[in-house]
Design a protein around this motif. Sequence first.
Motif, mmCIF file in Angstrom:
data_model
loop_
_atom_site.group_PDB
_atom_site.id
_atom_site.type_symbol
_atom_site.label_atom_id
_atom_site.label_comp_id
_atom_site.label_asym_id
_atom_site.label_seq_id
_atom_site.Cartn_x
_atom_site.Cartn_y
_atom_site.Cartn_z
ATOM 1 N N GLY A 79 1.181 1.664 -6.184
ATOM 2 C CA GLY A 79 1.504 0.281 -5.864
ATOM 3 C C GLY A 79 0.792 -0.337 -4.683
ATOM 4 O O GLY A 79 0.935 -1.541 -4.432
ATOM 5 N N THR A 80 0.022 0.441 -3.926
ATOM 6 C CA THR A 80 -0.754 -0.133 -2.829
ATOM 7 C C THR A 80 -1.892 -0.975 -3.397
ATOM 8 O O THR A 80 -2.691 -0.480 -4.189
ATOM 9 N N GLY A 81 -1.970 -2.242 -3.005
ATOM 10 C CA GLY A 81 -3.000 -3.127 -3.532
ATOM 11 C C GLY A 81 -4.393 -2.717 -3.094
ATOM 12 O O GLY A 81 -4.584 -2.150 -2.009
ATOM 13 N N LEU A 82 -5.384 -3.005 -3.939
ATOM 14 C CA LEU A 82 -6.789 -2.719 -3.632
ATOM 15 C C LEU A 82 -7.581 -4.000 -3.834
ATOM 16 O O LEU A 82 -7.476 -4.652 -4.883
ATOM 17 N N TYR A 99 -12.777 6.548 -9.137
ATOM 18 C CA TYR A 99 -12.751 5.351 -8.295
ATOM 19 C C TYR A 99 -13.210 4.134 -9.083
ATOM 20 O O TYR A 99 -12.606 3.062 -9.016
ATOM 21 N N GLN A 100 -14.272 4.285 -9.858
ATOM 22 C CA GLN A 100 -14.815 3.169 -10.637
ATOM 23 C C GLN A 100 -13.816 2.695 -11.689
ATOM 24 O O GLN A 100 -13.692 1.494 -11.953
ATOM 25 N N PHE A 101 -13.085 3.615 -12.287
ATOM 26 C CA PHE A 101 -12.045 3.277 -13.249
ATOM 27 C C PHE A 101 -10.983 2.403 -12.586
ATOM 28 O O PHE A 101 -10.496 1.424 -13.159
ATOM 29 N N GLY A 180 -2.045 1.226 -12.618
ATOM 30 C CA GLY A 180 -0.738 1.782 -12.321
ATOM 31 C C GLY A 180 0.207 0.665 -11.929
ATOM 32 O O GLY A 180 0.313 -0.355 -12.614
ATOM 33 N N ALA A 181 0.856 0.821 -10.784
ATOM 34 C CA ALA A 181 1.784 -0.193 -10.287
ATOM 35 C C ALA A 181 1.107 -1.217 -9.382
ATOM 36 O O ALA A 181 1.778 -2.103 -8.836
#
Length: 214
Positions: A79-82, A99-101, A180-181
Amino acid sequence: MTKPALIFWGGWEGHQPEACAAVVADMLRAEGFDVVSNEGTDVLADADLTRFDLIVPLATQVQVDRQALTNLVAAVEAGTGLGGFHGGMGDTFRNEPAYQFMVGGQWVAHPGNIIDYRVEITRPDDPLVAGIGDFHYRSEQYYLHVDPGIEVLATTTFSGEHAPWTKGVVMPVVWKHRYGAARVFYSALGHAAAEFEVPQMREILRRGLLWAAR
């Protein structure tokens, strides 16, 4: 209550990572974030990255420890935004498909290097780009390999002048998606810190980072 955000920066100096990190940190602090800005990827070794509401990669062509990458991916999935831009996020860990995914794409070329091109808003009803409109831009026109599942907010069309086989190719410039979340945001704009002076580039990134934050 302030939101904790992490910027990790470094890598290729041509993208001015330290200067760009400072601009982004100031942008986020103005929006009420408590920002941690760290050079390098060592900070990702912290298994508790989920304490951040937003992580901003600003490191081009760097290596990462396997456990550090696992921590980053797990935090975002939880759930941590990127969110991020240009090669700082779109070419961070070139050898890491996981990471690319998560990002939704990967830089592969910029034919002609610094050129003039046009950015076309494809979802004018989306709050991240609403009211901005199409605009001319001078920078590297990124050619990316992208996930067909991303939600594209802006594109650019290659003229073929610098790579004839790309003529007419419509390429995503700005996108968002879920992992994910978490919410993930990416903009291909922003080769150097001076590009933050372009109001459309700055505003799209500002909105995108706020949207991505948990």
